[in-house]
Design a protein around this motif. Structure first.
Motif, PDB file in Angstrom:
ATOM      1  N   GLY A 167      28.783  -0.462   1.408  1.00 29.12           N
ATOM      2  CA  GLY A 167      28.291   0.861   1.077  1.00 29.12           C
ATOM      3  C   GLY A 167      26.789   0.971   1.033  1.00 29.12           C
ATOM      4  O   GLY A 167      26.063  -0.014   1.134  1.00 29.12           O
ATOM      5  N   SER A 168      26.361   2.200   0.882  1.00 35.78           N
ATOM      6  CA  SER A 168      24.935   2.528   0.836  1.00 35.78           C
ATOM      7  C   SER A 168      24.432   2.455  -0.596  1.00 35.78           C
ATOM      8  O   SER A 168      25.199   2.606  -1.542  1.00 35.78           O
ATOM      9  CB  SER A 168      24.698   3.927   1.381  1.00 35.78           C
ATOM     10  OG  SER A 168      25.110   4.002   2.717  1.00 35.78           O
ATOM     11  N   ILE A 169      23.130   2.270  -0.725  1.00 36.80           N
ATOM     12  CA  ILE A 169      22.481   2.218  -2.030  1.00 36.80           C
ATOM     13  C   ILE A 169      21.066   2.770  -1.885  1.00 36.80           C
ATOM     14  O   ILE A 169      20.417   2.569  -0.864  1.00 36.80           O
ATOM     15  CB  ILE A 169      22.470   0.793  -2.630  1.00 36.80           C
ATOM     16  CG1 ILE A 169      21.893   0.783  -4.044  1.00 36.80           C
ATOM     17  CG2 ILE A 169      21.701  -0.157  -1.740  1.00 36.80           C
ATOM     18  CD1 ILE A 169      22.761   1.397  -5.077  1.00 36.80           C
ATOM     19  N   THR A 170      20.615   3.461  -2.883  1.00 34.01           N
ATOM     20  CA  THR A 170      19.231   3.919  -2.922  1.00 34.01           C
ATOM     21  C   THR A 170      18.444   2.941  -3.786  1.00 34.01           C
ATOM     22  O   THR A 170      18.857   2.639  -4.909  1.00 34.01           O
ATOM     23  CB  THR A 170      19.122   5.331  -3.506  1.00 34.01           C
ATOM     24  OG1 THR A 170      19.893   6.225  -2.687  1.00 34.01           O
ATOM     25  CG2 THR A 170      17.677   5.811  -3.558  1.00 34.01           C
ATOM     26  N   VAL A 171      17.337   2.424  -3.249  1.00 32.96           N
ATOM     27  CA  VAL A 171      16.489   1.492  -4.005  1.00 32.96           C
ATOM     28  C   VAL A 171      15.110   2.116  -4.193  1.00 32.96           C
ATOM     29  O   VAL A 171      14.630   2.872  -3.350  1.00 32.96           O
ATOM     30  CB  VAL A 171      16.356   0.112  -3.335  1.00 32.96           C
ATOM     31  CG1 VAL A 171      17.710  -0.569  -3.196  1.00 32.96           C
ATOM     32  CG2 VAL A 171      15.643   0.198  -2.007  1.00 32.96           C
ATOM     33  N   THR A 172      14.510   1.776  -5.311  1.00 30.41           N
ATOM     34  CA  THR A 172      13.126   2.145  -5.574  1.00 30.41           C
ATOM     35  C   THR A 172      12.321   0.857  -5.609  1.00 30.41           C
ATOM     36  O   THR A 172      12.694  -0.089  -6.311  1.00 30.41           O
ATOM     37  CB  THR A 172      12.998   2.896  -6.907  1.00 30.41           C
ATOM     38  OG1 THR A 172      13.797   4.079  -6.843  1.00 30.41           O
ATOM     39  CG2 THR A 172      11.544   3.277  -7.184  1.00 30.41           C
ATOM     40  N   ILE A 173      11.262   0.827  -4.833  1.00 27.79           N
ATOM     41  CA  ILE A 173      10.394  -0.354  -4.760  1.00 27.79           C
ATOM     42  C   ILE A 173       9.035   0.029  -5.319  1.00 27.79           C
ATOM     43  O   ILE A 173       8.449   1.033  -4.929  1.00 27.79           O
ATOM     44  CB  ILE A 173      10.246  -0.841  -3.304  1.00 27.79           C
ATOM     45  CG1 ILE A 173      11.621  -1.081  -2.676  1.00 27.79           C
ATOM     46  CG2 ILE A 173       9.389  -2.118  -3.244  1.00 27.79           C
ATOM     47  CD1 ILE A 173      11.574  -1.300  -1.177  1.00 27.79           C
ATOM     48  N   ASP A 174       8.555  -0.798  -6.250  1.00 25.90           N
ATOM     49  CA  ASP A 174       7.279  -0.519  -6.889  1.00 25.90           C
ATOM     50  C   ASP A 174       6.630  -1.853  -7.256  1.00 25.90           C
ATOM     51  O   ASP A 174       7.274  -2.891  -7.211  1.00 25.90           O
ATOM     52  CB  ASP A 174       7.479   0.335  -8.137  1.00 25.90           C
ATOM     53  CG  ASP A 174       6.238   1.135  -8.504  1.00 25.90           C
ATOM     54  OD1 ASP A 174       5.146   0.901  -7.920  1.00 25.90           O
ATOM     55  OD2 ASP A 174       6.352   2.006  -9.390  1.00 25.90           O
ATOM     56  N   ASP A 200       0.811  -1.220   0.000  1.00 21.33           N
ATOM     57  CA  ASP A 200       0.000   0.000   0.000  1.00 21.33           C
ATOM     58  C   ASP A 200       0.847   1.273   0.000  1.00 21.33           C
ATOM     59  O   ASP A 200       0.358   2.338  -0.367  1.00 21.33           O
ATOM     60  CB  ASP A 200      -0.944   0.014   1.204  1.00 21.33           C
ATOM     61  CG  ASP A 200      -2.069  -0.988   1.087  1.00 21.33           C
ATOM     62  OD1 ASP A 200      -2.334  -1.484  -0.038  1.00 21.33           O
ATOM     63  OD2 ASP A 200      -2.680  -1.315   2.135  1.00 21.33           O
ATOM     64  N   LEU A 201       2.111   1.177   0.436  1.00 17.28           N
ATOM     65  CA  LEU A 201       3.002   2.346   0.475  1.00 17.28           C
ATOM     66  C   LEU A 201       3.697   2.616  -0.859  1.00 17.28           C
ATOM     67  O   LEU A 201       4.311   3.655  -1.033  1.00 17.28           O
ATOM     68  CB  LEU A 201       4.088   2.149   1.542  1.00 17.28           C
ATOM     69  CG  LEU A 201       3.652   2.097   2.997  1.00 17.28           C
ATOM     70  CD1 LEU A 201       4.845   1.768   3.889  1.00 17.28           C
ATOM     71  CD2 LEU A 201       3.024   3.413   3.418  1.00 17.28           C
ATOM     72  N   LEU A 202       3.625   1.666  -1.769  1.00 18.74           N
ATOM     73  CA  LEU A 202       4.377   1.769  -3.023  1.00 18.74           C
ATOM     74  C   LEU A 202       3.834   2.856  -3.934  1.00 18.74           C
ATOM     75  O   LEU A 202       2.639   3.099  -3.939  1.00 18.74           O
ATOM     76  CB  LEU A 202       4.359   0.422  -3.738  1.00 18.74           C
ATOM     77  CG  LEU A 202       4.969  -0.725  -2.952  1.00 18.74           C
ATOM     78  CD1 LEU A 202       4.893  -2.017  -3.745  1.00 18.74           C
ATOM     79  CD2 LEU A 202       6.406  -0.429  -2.540  1.00 18.74           C
ATOM     80  N   PRO A 203       4.683   3.507  -4.706  1.00 23.34           N
ATOM     81  CA  PRO A 203       6.122   3.303  -4.835  1.00 23.34           C
ATOM     82  C   PRO A 203       6.900   3.984  -3.707  1.00 23.34           C
ATOM     83  O   PRO A 203       6.449   4.980  -3.136  1.00 23.34           O
ATOM     84  CB  PRO A 203       6.450   3.951  -6.182  1.00 23.34           C
ATOM     85  CG  PRO A 203       5.422   5.037  -6.322  1.00 23.34           C
ATOM     86  CD  PRO A 203       4.182   4.521  -5.631  1.00 23.34           C
ATOM     87  N   LEU A 204       8.075   3.421  -3.407  1.00 20.15           N
ATOM     88  CA  LEU A 204       8.947   3.936  -2.345  1.00 20.15           C
ATOM     89  C   LEU A 204      10.368   4.089  -2.858  1.00 20.15           C
ATOM     90  O   LEU A 204      10.825   3.291  -3.675  1.00 20.15           O
ATOM     91  CB  LEU A 204       9.022   2.947  -1.179  1.00 20.15           C
ATOM     92  CG  LEU A 204       7.822   2.742  -0.291  1.00 20.15           C
ATOM     93  CD1 LEU A 204       8.096   1.584   0.667  1.00 20.15           C
ATOM     94  CD2 LEU A 204       7.551   4.004   0.497  1.00 20.15           C
ATOM     95  N   THR A 205      11.067   5.069  -2.343  1.00 21.13           N
ATOM     96  CA  THR A 205      12.503   5.188  -2.538  1.00 21.13           C
ATOM     97  C   THR A 205      13.123   5.179  -1.150  1.00 21.13           C
ATOM     98  O   THR A 205      12.726   5.962  -0.285  1.00 21.13           O
ATOM     99  CB  THR A 205      12.865   6.478  -3.299  1.00 21.13           C
ATOM    100  OG1 THR A 205      12.226   6.431  -4.583  1.00 21.13           O
ATOM    101  CG2 THR A 205      14.359   6.614  -3.483  1.00 21.13           C
TER     102      THR A 205
END
Length: 139
Positions: A129-136, A52-57
């Motif tokens: 390391g860090s990474i930015t992900v997009t979830i959809d 229900d929160l999608l899309p998310l970064t």
């Protein structure tokens, strides 16, 4: 005898009809600069709330060289927890801490809520390391 066969057939049809809806899984995509994977969400309240929160970064950090963790914008509801996980498990540590496990392992109590399972090559996250992900939602 005929009555028993009819009853069994009705029970089987009800099981298939009701079970089919309960077993339908939502698929999501997880995209990053390191690659993309898809995952099937678990059948629980926390996974449905995530959908229900999608899309998310989400900005995710490496933790213990076994997982990427990041904060969700909202807490997800409680669900049953377990301590073991495998590479590809999507989990929820605290109510708002999303985790992608890229190695097998075990966590301390109270354990994690299972949110889903990655279907692709989760080793793309196996780097420091860090990474930015997009979830959809997956197409």
């Amino acid at each position: 005898m005929k009555r028993l066969a009819e009853t069994s057939m009705i029970a089987a049809l009800l099981t298939l009809t009701l079970g089919g809806a309960a077993l339908a899984q939502d698929r999501i995509s997880i995209s990053s600069d390191w690659g993309n994977v898809t995952a099937e969400l678990a059948d629980n309240a926390a996974a449905r709330a995530l959908a229900d929160l999608l899309p998310l970064t989400i900005e995710m950090d490496d933790h213990l060289r076994q997982e990427k963790t990041g904060n969700l914008p909202a807490a997800l509801p409680a669900a049953s927890r377990q301590r073991e996980f495998s590479a590809g498990t999507l989990g929820l540590w605290s109510s708002g801490d999303f985790v992608i496990y890229y190695r097998d392992g075990r966590v301390p109590q109270p354990g994690i809520v299972i949110l889903g399972e990655v279907q692709g090559d989760v080793s793309i996250f196996d780097r420091a390391g860090s990474i930015t992900v997009t979830i959809d939602r997956a197409p």
